[in-house]
Design an enzyme around this catalytic site. Structure first.
Site, PDB file in Angstrom:
ATOM      1  CG  ASP A 129      -9.105   7.458  -6.932  1.00 49.60           C
ATOM      2  OD1 ASP A 129      -8.209   7.472  -6.067  1.00 49.60           O
ATOM      3  OD2 ASP A 129      -9.083   8.198  -7.933  1.00 49.60           O
ATOM      4  CG  HIS A 130      -5.004   3.607  -3.974  1.00 53.50           C
ATOM      5  ND1 HIS A 130      -4.619   3.874  -5.257  1.00 53.50           N
ATOM      6  CD2 HIS A 130      -3.957   3.963  -3.203  1.00 53.50           C
ATOM      7  CE1 HIS A 130      -3.389   4.377  -5.261  1.00 53.50           C
ATOM      8  NE2 HIS A 130      -2.963   4.432  -4.026  1.00 53.50           N
ATOM      9  CB  ALA A 137      -4.852 -10.627  -5.500  1.00 58.53           C
ATOM     10  CG  HIS A 197      -4.809   8.600  -7.625  1.00 51.14           C
ATOM     11  ND1 HIS A 197      -5.833   7.711  -7.464  1.00 51.14           N
ATOM     12  CD2 HIS A 197      -3.737   7.862  -8.026  1.00 51.14           C
ATOM     13  CE1 HIS A 197      -5.401   6.483  -7.752  1.00 51.14           C
ATOM     14  NE2 HIS A 197      -4.137   6.559  -8.108  1.00 51.14           N
TER      15      HIS A 197
HETATM   16  C1  BG6 Z   1      -1.247   4.289  -8.534  1.00 53.55           C
HETATM   17  C2  BG6 Z   1      -0.407   4.637  -9.726  1.00 53.55           C
HETATM   18  O1  BG6 Z   1      -2.608   4.463  -8.815  1.00 53.55           O
HETATM   19  O2  BG6 Z   1      -0.883   5.120  -7.443  1.00 53.55           O
HETATM   20  C3  BG6 Z   1       1.056   4.504  -9.412  1.00 53.55           C
HETATM   21  O3  BG6 Z   1      -0.751   3.800 -10.810  1.00 53.55           O
HETATM   22  C4  BG6 Z   1       1.409   5.296  -8.182  1.00 53.55           C
HETATM   23  O4  BG6 Z   1       1.863   4.921 -10.505  1.00 53.55           O
HETATM   24  C5  BG6 Z   1       0.463   4.973  -7.038  1.00 53.55           C
HETATM   25  O5  BG6 Z   1       2.743   4.960  -7.822  1.00 53.55           O
HETATM   26  C6  BG6 Z   1       0.699   5.912  -5.874  1.00 53.55           C
HETATM   27  O6  BG6 Z   1      -0.070   5.487  -4.795  1.00 53.55           O
HETATM   28  P1  BG6 Z   1       0.340   5.838  -3.300  1.00 53.55           P
HETATM   29  O7  BG6 Z   1      -0.760   5.295  -2.471  1.00 53.55           O
HETATM   30  O8  BG6 Z   1       1.674   5.199  -3.048  1.00 53.55           O
HETATM   31  O9  BG6 Z   1       0.457   7.333  -3.243  1.00 53.55           O
END
Ligand code: BG6
Length: 483
Positions: free
Chosen positions: A178-179, A16, A241
């Site tokens: 899923d970001h 958050a 991802h």
């Molecule tokens: C998260 C994982 O979903 O994505 C983390 O749980 C990882 O372990 C992260 O570090 C990586 O995200 P980004 O956006 O930094 O590539």
């Protein structure tokens, strides 16, 4: 956009603070919030509204991509109220229902409710069941649920969790974050390929030699030992991802696809993903774990020496694989994926290597001809570059040249900004749909089992390297190398 209540479980949590408040704030600054919105923050800590507003302000100061505009900050904070909440107590749900209703009538908001569960996975089922039981999710307006990963820890638990959620929410009301799908360059893939006939016409097995997807990180396990030592790279990064990036890259865009068509096409891609046979697993899958080493000039510990990690842990901090999508577009073309912690660099990228079509009369190596590459940098840089061959007239040799296009990441909305905005509008295009999630777990499940049975060697790699040797061999046997 319709007026609504946003009910945020886990309001004082890390996600958050780092992502959600900054995302909401930037949406507010851009006029992308509904005219009237009640944000109810829930947590176990006994905060007053003033404490809560101070926490949000601090989060914005630390993590917002835009500076705070003091003249309108109070207007933003005024939308937020705090409600103490314990997910295990029935009274909490009753209080919550009253709390939401009071704010809805104060602000004259219809009961459109967006529930955001930023909580430990074990609470998701409990909370959604109780939202239903206490009438909180029975609205006259719409209701939506946003949940974070992990979505289950294997195929069975994911199916069970989904069945539970379905008792309360329909599939089109569930927004699984899923970001990676919110990252600007991932969302830009379609607009990179479809409107550019020179790329669109090359997007299949006729011209492409292989596709490489890398998500390497310099960070180690950090403070998440309890979760990560159970999850490993395969559950933490691959099931979600990386497989989403595979789907997004393999999509075909003969025309602008509707959200439903994107969803259907992604499902078809996952259905065409060739399962890895148990007896061929070691040919296609590489798992690894970091040893001590040096990352960005700093000496770091081995995974097994990290706080909270079992000193005999066989958990994977690195994963690489060769995948095949057995459909008309990608037959025979390897997709290589890899991800790892404590690697040499932080980089998420997709590289498309084209076939090297030298004239029969020429030896490409002798004259310096290299294959064309399309590199899509997703993070931390956001750029697209195309490697082409240019002839140096002085010595008749070819040299690679790059045509690059890049954007300044800070001027782009962040992943959570885009995804929250989409969920508020009910657009689920860039969320993980159940079909995809289930099919990813189906593909992953035999690999998980091989890991559990110790059926695959664990390859150690020094922290700060590009991963275990075996991952390089994976491509070398096919005549390629990682880009
Ligand atoms: C998260 C994982 O979903 O994505 C983390 O749980 C990882 O372990 C992260 O570090 C990586 O995200 P980004 O956006 O930094 O590539």
């Amino acid at each position: 956009m319709q007026d609504m209540s946003l009910v945020l479980f886990g309001a004082s949590g890390d996600l958050a603070k780092r992502k959600l408040y900054p995302a909401l704030y930037n949406l507010f600054l851009e006029g992308k919030m509904p005219p009237s919105i009640s944000v109810v923050g829930l947590g176990r800590k006994p905060f007053s509204n003033e404490d809560f507003h101070a926490l949000i302000k601090e989060a914005l100061e630390s993590f917002s991509r835009r500076d705070i505009v003091s003249s309108s900050l109070d207007e933003f904070l005024e939308k937020f109220r705090y409600c103490i909440f314990d997910a295990t107590k029935q009274e909490s749900y009753k209080d919550l229902q009253d709390f939401i209703e009071t704010r809805e009538s104060e602000l004259n908001i219809p009961d459109n409710r967006l529930f955001y569960l930023s909580v430990a996975p074990k609470l998701v089922d409990l909370i959604t069941t109780n939202l239903h039981k206490n009438g909180i999710s029975q609205t006259k307006g719409w209701k939506r649920l946003i949940i974070e990963k992990p979505f289950g820890s294997d195929l069975k638990s994911a199916q069970e969790l989904n069945a539970k959620l379905k008792e309360v929410f329909d599939e089109d009301e569930i927004f699984r974050i899923d970001h990676y799908l919110g990252k600007p360059m991932v969302q830009n893939l379609e607009s990179l390929i479809r409107p550019n006939p020179i790329l669109k016409s090359l997007w299949d097995h006729h011209q492409i030699a292989n596709v490489q997807i890398t998500a390497s990180e310099t960070v180690g396990v950090g403070t998440r030992a309890g979760y990560y030592d159970q999850a490993g790279a395969i559950r933490d990064m691959v099931q979600n991802h990386l497989l989403q990036l595979v789907m997004m890259t393999a999509l075909h865009h003969p025309k602008k696809l509707s959200p439903k068509e994107i969803e259907d096409n992604k499902r078809e891609i996952m259905e065409s993903l060739r399962p890895v046979a148990k007896d061929e697993m070691s040919q296609h899958i590489v798992r690894g774990q970091y040893e001590a080493g040096e990352v960005e000039g700093e000496t770091v510990k081995a995974y097994r020496e990290e706080d909270g990690i079992d000193p005999d842990s066989n958990n994977d901090t690195f994963f690489a694989a060769r995948l095949y999508i057995d459909n008309e577009y990608w037959k025979g073309i390897p997709f290589y994926i890899r991800t790892g912690k404590r690697m040499k660099e932080k980089s998420t990228r997709i590289v498309i290597e084209f076939k090297n079509e030298a004239d029969e009369t020429e030896n490409p190596e002798e004259i310096g001809l290299v294959s064309n590459l399309l590199e899509i940098e997703i993070n931390p840089a956001e750029s697209v570059s195309l490697r082409v061959n240019i002839k140096d007239q002085s010595n008749e040799q070819f040299e690679p040249a790059f045509i690059t296009f890049s954007k300044n990441p800070s001027s782009q909305p962040e992943a959570y900004e885009r995804l929250l905005n989409d969920a508020m509008q009910g657009n689920s295009t860039y969320f993980a749909h159940w079909n995809e999630v289930e099919l990813s777990w189906k593909w992953i499940q035999p690999i998980l089992e091989a890991f559990e049975e110790d059926g695959l060697p664990l390859n150690f790699y020094p922290a700060g390297s590009t991963g275990p040797e075996a991952s390089h061999k994976l491509l070398e046997t096919d005549g390629f190398n990682w880009w």
